[in-house]
Motif scaffolding. Sequence first.
Motif, PDB file in Angstrom:
ATOM      1  N   ARG A  57       1.414 -13.162  -3.308  1.00  0.00           N
ATOM      2  CA  ARG A  57       0.559 -12.892  -2.141  1.00  0.00           C
ATOM      3  C   ARG A  57       0.924 -11.560  -1.491  1.00  0.00           C
ATOM      4  O   ARG A  57       0.050 -10.825  -1.015  1.00  0.00           O
ATOM      5  CB  ARG A  57       0.664 -14.041  -1.136  1.00  0.00           C
ATOM      6  N   GLU A  58       2.219 -11.249  -1.471  1.00  0.00           N
ATOM      7  CA  GLU A  58       2.660  -9.970  -0.906  1.00  0.00           C
ATOM      8  C   GLU A  58       2.058  -8.799  -1.675  1.00  0.00           C
ATOM      9  O   GLU A  58       1.531  -7.843  -1.086  1.00  0.00           O
ATOM     10  CB  GLU A  58       4.191  -9.905  -0.958  1.00  0.00           C
ATOM     11  N   VAL A  59       2.105  -8.865  -3.003  1.00  0.00           N
ATOM     12  CA  VAL A  59       1.538  -7.786  -3.813  1.00  0.00           C
ATOM     13  C   VAL A  59       0.023  -7.773  -3.685  1.00  0.00           C
ATOM     14  O   VAL A  59      -0.607  -6.705  -3.637  1.00  0.00           O
ATOM     15  CB  VAL A  59       1.969  -7.936  -5.285  1.00  0.00           C
ATOM     16  N   SER A  60      -0.588  -8.949  -3.615  1.00  0.00           N
ATOM     17  CA  SER A  60      -2.046  -9.032  -3.472  1.00  0.00           C
ATOM     18  C   SER A  60      -2.514  -8.313  -2.212  1.00  0.00           C
ATOM     19  O   SER A  60      -3.553  -7.632  -2.229  1.00  0.00           O
ATOM     20  CB  SER A  60      -2.499 -10.493  -3.449  1.00  0.00           C
ATOM     21  N   ARG A  61      -1.773  -8.467  -1.119  1.00  0.00           N
ATOM     22  CA  ARG A  61      -2.162  -7.779   0.121  1.00  0.00           C
ATOM     23  C   ARG A  61      -2.163  -6.263  -0.086  1.00  0.00           C
ATOM     24  O   ARG A  61      -3.058  -5.559   0.405  1.00  0.00           O
ATOM     25  CB  ARG A  61      -1.206  -8.172   1.253  1.00  0.00           C
ATOM     26  N   LYS A  62      -1.197  -5.753  -0.821  1.00  0.00           N
ATOM     27  CA  LYS A  62      -1.157  -4.316  -1.099  1.00  0.00           C
ATOM     28  C   LYS A  62      -2.352  -3.899  -1.952  1.00  0.00           C
ATOM     29  O   LYS A  62      -2.947  -2.834  -1.733  1.00  0.00           O
ATOM     30  CB  LYS A  62       0.146  -3.960  -1.811  1.00  0.00           C
ATOM     31  N   VAL A  63      -2.698  -4.734  -2.921  1.00  0.00           N
ATOM     32  CA  VAL A  63      -3.836  -4.426  -3.789  1.00  0.00           C
ATOM     33  C   VAL A  63      -5.122  -4.381  -2.969  1.00  0.00           C
ATOM     34  O   VAL A  63      -5.929  -3.443  -3.078  1.00  0.00           O
ATOM     35  CB  VAL A  63      -3.952  -5.471  -4.913  1.00  0.00           C
ATOM     36  N   MET A  64      -5.333  -5.398  -2.139  1.00  0.00           N
ATOM     37  CA  MET A  64      -6.579  -5.467  -1.371  1.00  0.00           C
ATOM     38  C   MET A  64      -6.673  -4.329  -0.356  1.00  0.00           C
ATOM     39  O   MET A  64      -7.767  -3.798  -0.104  1.00  0.00           O
ATOM     40  CB  MET A  64      -6.693  -6.823  -0.666  1.00  0.00           C
ATOM     41  N   GLU A  65      -5.545  -3.932   0.217  1.00  0.00           N
ATOM     42  CA  GLU A  65      -5.558  -2.789   1.134  1.00  0.00           C
ATOM     43  C   GLU A  65      -5.948  -1.512   0.391  1.00  0.00           C
ATOM     44  O   GLU A  65      -6.710  -0.685   0.904  1.00  0.00           O
ATOM     45  CB  GLU A  65      -4.182  -2.631   1.775  1.00  0.00           C
ATOM     46  N   ALA A  66      -5.428  -1.345  -0.822  1.00  0.00           N
ATOM     47  CA  ALA A  66      -5.784  -0.165  -1.611  1.00  0.00           C
ATOM     48  C   ALA A  66      -7.262  -0.175  -1.973  1.00  0.00           C
ATOM     49  O   ALA A  66      -7.956   0.846  -1.873  1.00  0.00           O
ATOM     50  CB  ALA A  66      -4.929  -0.103  -2.878  1.00  0.00           C
ATOM     51  N   LEU A  67      -7.786  -1.334  -2.375  1.00  0.00           N
ATOM     52  CA  LEU A  67      -9.190  -1.434  -2.746  1.00  0.00           C
ATOM     53  C   LEU A  67     -10.103  -1.184  -1.551  1.00  0.00           C
ATOM     54  O   LEU A  67     -11.170  -0.561  -1.684  1.00  0.00           O
ATOM     55  CB  LEU A  67      -9.479  -2.817  -3.339  1.00  0.00           C
ATOM     56  N   ALA A  68      -9.707  -1.672  -0.385  1.00  0.00           N
ATOM     57  CA  ALA A  68     -10.563  -1.568   0.801  1.00  0.00           C
ATOM     58  C   ALA A  68     -10.856  -0.127   1.188  1.00  0.00           C
ATOM     59  O   ALA A  68     -11.883   0.161   1.802  1.00  0.00           O
ATOM     60  CB  ALA A  68      -9.922  -2.307   1.973  1.00  0.00           C
ATOM     61  N   SER A  69      -9.990   0.790   0.801  1.00  0.00           N
ATOM     62  CA  SER A  69     -10.209   2.201   1.155  1.00  0.00           C
ATOM     63  C   SER A  69     -11.325   2.836   0.342  1.00  0.00           C
ATOM     64  O   SER A  69     -11.729   3.961   0.623  1.00  0.00           O
ATOM     65  CB  SER A  69      -8.907   2.990   0.975  1.00  0.00           C
ATOM     66  N   PHE A  70     -11.840   2.111  -0.652  1.00  0.00           N
ATOM     67  CA  PHE A  70     -12.909   2.641  -1.491  1.00  0.00           C
ATOM     68  C   PHE A  70     -14.233   1.911  -1.276  1.00  0.00           C
ATOM     69  O   PHE A  70     -15.139   2.023  -2.106  1.00  0.00           O
ATOM     70  CB  PHE A  70     -12.514   2.523  -2.969  1.00  0.00           C
ATOM     71  N   ALA A  71     -14.367   1.175  -0.196  1.00  0.00           N
ATOM     72  CA  ALA A  71     -15.567   0.355  -0.033  1.00  0.00           C
ATOM     73  C   ALA A  71     -15.897   0.150   1.431  1.00  0.00           C
ATOM     74  O   ALA A  71     -15.016   0.184   2.294  1.00  0.00           O
ATOM     75  CB  ALA A  71     -15.369  -1.002  -0.710  1.00  0.00           C
TER      76      ALA A  71
END
Length: 414
Positions: free
Chosen positions: A124-138
């Motif tokens: 879940r910790e890594v997932s939060r980092k992934v989703m934060e990175a993705l959110a910057s492109f959408a």
Amino acid sequence: MHHSRGRGSRSARSAVWPPVRFSPQSVCLPPIAAAAARVLVMSRWPRIIVHADMDAFFASIEQLDHPELRGRPVLVAHDGPRSVVTTASYEARPYGVGSAMALSVARRRCPHAVVVPPRFERYREVSRKVMEALASFATAIEPLSLDEAFLDATALRGRFTTPGELGRRIKEAVREATGGLTVSVGISCAKFVAKVASDHRKPDGLTVVPADRMAAFLAPLPVRKLWGVGPKTAPRLEGLGLRTIGDVACADAALLRSALGSWAESLQLLARGIDPRPVRPRERRKSLSAEETLDADVEGEAAIRPHLVESAHRVAARLERARLLATGIRVKLKTADFRVLSRQARLAHPTDDRELLAAAASELLGAFPLDTPVRLIGVGVHGLVGREGPRQLELFEDLHRTGARSPGPASGIG
């Protein structure tokens, strides 16, 4: 997810489908001409929908955190006689091992695999980092699970020369945010096509399907690639001679209806690449649950209660992390003959208190017939509300006995 070490160059796994002969960055253009070319390319995309899917996510996190596991077949699973594989690394997959497979079967197929217990807090910790990175492109992001999401990047088209550039930037951002993990990306004008595209060149892939090529991209793929077509539906379609998505796209509508009923029209639209559904940001969760399949069956209240309390404590921890309170609770038991029993109650006040939830679940246990062996024990909560401050649970009320359901696979709680 898988690491890029030991694999070919990233560009070898990236493609516009079908291959294109020109892009603005492929030739030297003056700035004004380059901007005009960018507008021309991106204007051909009515929507820019991205599906990002991490590669063997749990197993790759274990390989990232434990360098000695890199390059070795890794199975993420609890080690027990009834355990199933949560994720298999790409090194294990050539042996016919995959997620949801019984661990005993996976070990027979790949006896030298390393079995690692899951660490969901870390995932879940890594997932939060992934989703934060993705959110910057959408402008809108729709997470589907810890390791995949849809993005709507239509409004950001002016930031990128081509959809391919957008995909490469997304992959770089995820790799940087996670310390080296890879994501496969599909980009198209429809959610379904983007999702299929993300799987096209896994792992570490990038596939771009323009609007005018969506139907042609889907056409040769097997019918099981269609959303909703599983082990039961695929043979029915194949029995009609419909073996590819293209076959479904061109099929007689009446023939499809005879086999699928009212669902036929929606399925045929998907087969033609027609999917106007928007990217929908995830709404607040309505339920949470935790359940455990036991290594050996247990029978009687004294044997069941410790597992029940542990599940209640796990649910309480998830409520606390999500800053949510529950207004209802449910207990689920699966018997040795695979009957699923459940009882639920409404809580007098919203709570996330672990001991109060454990007490409420234990009280519900008395409403079950406990004279038969049990193989699965679970606790779920529902009616979730945001935490505004400390609340106190007094008593729970309105016990609702839902009875036994017919034998079959267990569904999630809530």
